[in-house]
Design a protein around this motif. Structure first.
Motif, mmCIF file in Angstrom:
data_model
loop_
_atom_site.group_PDB
_atom_site.id
_atom_site.type_symbol
_atom_site.label_atom_id
_atom_site.label_comp_id
_atom_site.label_asym_id
_atom_site.label_seq_id
_atom_site.Cartn_x
_atom_site.Cartn_y
_atom_site.Cartn_z
ATOM 1 N N UNK A 65 -41.542 -64.832 -67.162
ATOM 2 C CA UNK A 65 -41.703 -66.774 -66.035
ATOM 3 C C UNK A 65 -41.180 -66.517 -64.663
ATOM 4 N N UNK A 68 -44.851 -65.823 -62.441
ATOM 5 C CA UNK A 68 -45.525 -66.922 -62.671
ATOM 6 C C UNK A 68 -45.294 -67.317 -61.879
ATOM 7 N N UNK A 69 -43.862 -67.513 -61.446
ATOM 8 C CA UNK A 69 -43.180 -68.264 -60.579
ATOM 9 C C UNK A 69 -43.457 -67.606 -59.138
ATOM 10 N N UNK A 72 -46.296 -66.844 -56.377
ATOM 11 C CA UNK A 72 -47.209 -68.111 -56.124
ATOM 12 C C UNK A 72 -46.633 -68.455 -54.749
ATOM 13 N N UNK A 75 -49.928 -66.429 -53.498
ATOM 14 C CA UNK A 75 -51.323 -67.678 -53.438
ATOM 15 C C UNK A 75 -51.362 -67.904 -52.632
ATOM 16 N N UNK B 71 -52.697 -75.535 -56.350
ATOM 17 C CA UNK B 71 -52.489 -75.413 -57.675
ATOM 18 C C UNK B 71 -50.972 -74.957 -58.250
ATOM 19 N N UNK B 72 -50.099 -73.985 -56.915
ATOM 20 C CA UNK B 72 -48.991 -73.771 -57.332
ATOM 21 C C UNK B 72 -47.829 -74.291 -57.290
ATOM 22 N N UNK B 75 -47.373 -74.525 -60.834
ATOM 23 C CA UNK B 75 -47.392 -72.848 -61.193
ATOM 24 C C UNK B 75 -45.963 -72.713 -61.698
ATOM 25 N N UNK B 76 -44.756 -73.191 -60.396
ATOM 26 C CA UNK B 76 -43.597 -73.715 -60.479
ATOM 27 C C UNK B 76 -42.488 -74.042 -61.435
ATOM 28 N N UNK B 79 -43.023 -72.103 -64.832
ATOM 29 C CA UNK B 79 -42.200 -71.231 -64.899
ATOM 30 C C UNK B 79 -40.963 -71.735 -65.513
ATOM 31 N N UNK B 96 -50.595 -70.806 -66.350
ATOM 32 C CA UNK B 96 -51.940 -71.604 -65.652
ATOM 33 C C UNK B 96 -52.825 -71.998 -66.181
#
Lengths: 413, 413
Positions: A65, A68-69, A72, A75, B71-72, B75-76, B79, B96
């Motif tokens: 996780x 995943x965080x 970003x 990104x 979209x981030x 995503x945060x 998680x 996601x």
């Protein structure tokens, strides 16, 4: 026309204004007719912000996780750089690690790149588009997001350059190249126009952390032409090129640089029986406690016992010492002693392979300043000494002078 | 055991503390033996922060790159929620939109969901794992990140519920259900235990924005059982269930609620020739300028000319008026007039289909308070009037009372 991979770190993309500056630099290369793949890190501070947020929710965040965080962070930067390039009139597209198929293993937070599929990037490049890729991240075979660990954006850059068979991988950072030592300690330190892969490895692991060590290994393995340049100078010049060919060592300076590491601590177990397996008995419990060990020294024995010393990061000193005190009777040693203020200073140079005098020059220079050497370790291209931390700056300065690193180097090309 | 999809909006996950509270609620349902898929939005404020950052780099951000960036936000959150659930001892995995194959078209920033592949989620659910999915986002057939537009997380929730054939889709929000009108204006407003799909559509589009209208359409199309509940109450109760079956209208209250919209502006073109094509001539240029038109009124003509009125959002008033003044001579109209302070107040109810008296009750109640009606439009289940904005609250209160919405509703179940 060349295919160039450029990598910009977190400080270089730390603000919208700096991202626009990066876009201008990328545009200049594009204007010169090159194909560009640009790797970026998260804006400086962003990764730490995300990790802190995660820790508010889970004291020890789940690695999957967490990836995943924190992924970003990059990104956001790729999108901003693509926008900045479009604003300058260039075609640009951003991709996450997963989108350009940077396949890694599933070791979350420290994954290793296994494969990169270049088809999508090639198609964009052929279509005159600047490709922007999120550094530091990939996707495992199960389609889960992974990260490569701190500094992994360098590795992404080198890996993309290898996969794309790029002509050069340029790492833009806040220094303009690799120096003979840290200019903050020795103002006369000089930028090295070239440094060998092996020297760079020794330098990186010794604290001159210009490049992440894994990225250098990667570059060596795939023979990627790697160049370190400044992202803040208008004309970054040639930076430092990292070479892999065994050049004629007569042309090379004997010593290329002085590296150092301030935060070490020394632990010695005295009077341990000199018998097979003793090193493992001492270091096994230390490794089990996830304490990294750096220098390890064991000398000849007297009367069947010997002294065993090693260094750890200063933060691990108390922990490591306690472990050994507990296992002392089991090991059969006499006592555990230690010192929490050791610095390591090393001379590094591919040329020293064929020059026996390096060690004596080093030791004499230190002796002349009254600096006591507590430990010595050597490799083929490096000699390291452990000294009292308070002498570290002095030692670096006298060694820099003793090996004439403040003199202009000859051009090698 | 039921399969429940829950959706939590930005306010519900606005801080680490609130995310932990959401985790506790999810855990309670898991504890009760249900399978859970949880959709979350970005932490409140995060999407706006990202859009502002993008605009610092590109005044009008490229839609594809903007989607990569915003979209981030979700995503945060996914998680963090997975971490919070793991911290409570539950198995949870975050995904996601792209990772659970929420396929959309490539209309960046306003994409529509085309297909969802449920295989990965099913496998996790069967493995006793809570599945957490980023709302608001998907992936187009080319593998590019897309977003569904503002409020799209509701649509993600409903779409997942449809694809998974979930027993119920629960939308947690900052209100505990759909009310007869806004309780801030009428303290006696009552929560509706059920509301029909059609009523909800009219309510949502009229300003009682509990749910995003597209998600309600989606729920209607796929017959998803949709429930609105409060994410801030310890026991959210039953909330409001949105129904699709045509229930016996004798059992239904004639009017379910009073909706309103404060920010309208009215524009009238007087004396336009009453001939085919005139409506298009008037509204075509307005639509071309991307101005949304709400109410449209045209009454019978006198002496071959008629008056044509419509309302727009107040922010578009000057723009729309200028467009019409420019095209007035081409249209052949006499003059353009307008008023920038119109409010729309509507009575909504599936029951009014069979009750002719609703309009007269409505108009009488407004007349008794001296509120002048400037425009009237009707649909099968709604009557809307345009009035001077300063009377809006008064109108809502008297209509709420006139239709006895402050009385206890009968339980319908």
């Amino acid at each position: 026309m060349a295919l160039i991979v450029q990598k910009y770190g977190g400080t270089s993309v730390g603000t919208p204004e700096r991202i626009k500056n990066v876009a201008k630099r990328v545009a200049r290369f594009k204007q010169a007719g090159h194909q560009l793949v640009v790797v970026v890190s998260a804006m400086s501070g962003e990764t730490n912000r995300l990790i802190a947020l995660a820790k508010e929710v889970q004291a020890s965040p789940d690695p999957r996780e967490l990836d995943v965080m924190v992924s970003t962070g990059e990104q956001v930067t790729i999108a901003l750089l693509a926008m900045a390039l479009q604003d300058l009139g260039y075609k640009a597209k951003s991709y996450t690690g997963g989108q350009v198929c940077i396949r890694t293993d599933d070791a979350y937070t420290k994954a290793r790149i296994e494969h990169i599929d270049t088809e999508r990037m090639r198609s964009d490049l052929d279509n005159d588009t600047i490709v922007i890729v999120a550094g530091f991240q990939g996707m495992d075979p199960g389609g889960n997001i992974t990260t490569l660990g701190r500094g992994g954006s360098d590795t992404t850059g080198v890996a993309l350059a290898a996969a794309l068979k790029a002509d050069e991988c340029q790492i833009y950072t806040d220094v303009d190249g690799v120096y003979t030592t840290d200019p903050r300690i020795v103002p006369e330190a000089k930028r090295l126009p070239t440094v060998t892969f092996e020297e760079m490895l020794e330098m990186a692991s010794l604290g001159s952390k210009v490049l992440q060590i894994r990225s250098v290994e990667f570059a060596g393995k795939y023979k990627v032409k790697l160049r370190v340049l400044s992202s803040f100078m208008d004309d970054p010049g040639e930076g430092t090129l990292i070479t892999f060919e065994e050049e004629d060592s007569m042309e090379k300076p004997i010593v290329s640089g002085i590296a150092f590491n301030r935060d070490e601590a020394k632990i010695t177990v005295r009077g341990v029986p000199d018998k097979p397996g003793i090193a493992f008995q001492i270091l096994g419990p230390v490794a089990d406690a996830n304490v990294d060990v750096d220098m390890i020294i064991q000398n000849i024995s007297h009367d069947g016992t010997t002294d065993f010393s090693f260094t750890v990061h200063r933060n691990d000193f108390q922990k490591a010492k306690a472990i050994l005190e507990e296992s002392l009777s089991h090991i059969g040693g006499a006592s555990v002693t230690g010192s929490a203020d050791i610095a390591k200073v090393s001379v590094v140079g591919i040329g020293m392979r064929s020059h026996a005098g390096v060690a004596s020059t080093m030791f004499r220079a230190l002796a002349e300043e009254g600096i006591n050497i507590q430990m010595i370790t050597t490799s083929e291209i490096k000699i390291s000494v452990g000294i009292d931390e308070k002498y570290m700056e002095l030692a670096v300065r006298v060694l820099h002078k003793a090996f004439e690193l403040d003199k202009e180097t000859q051009p090698l090309a």
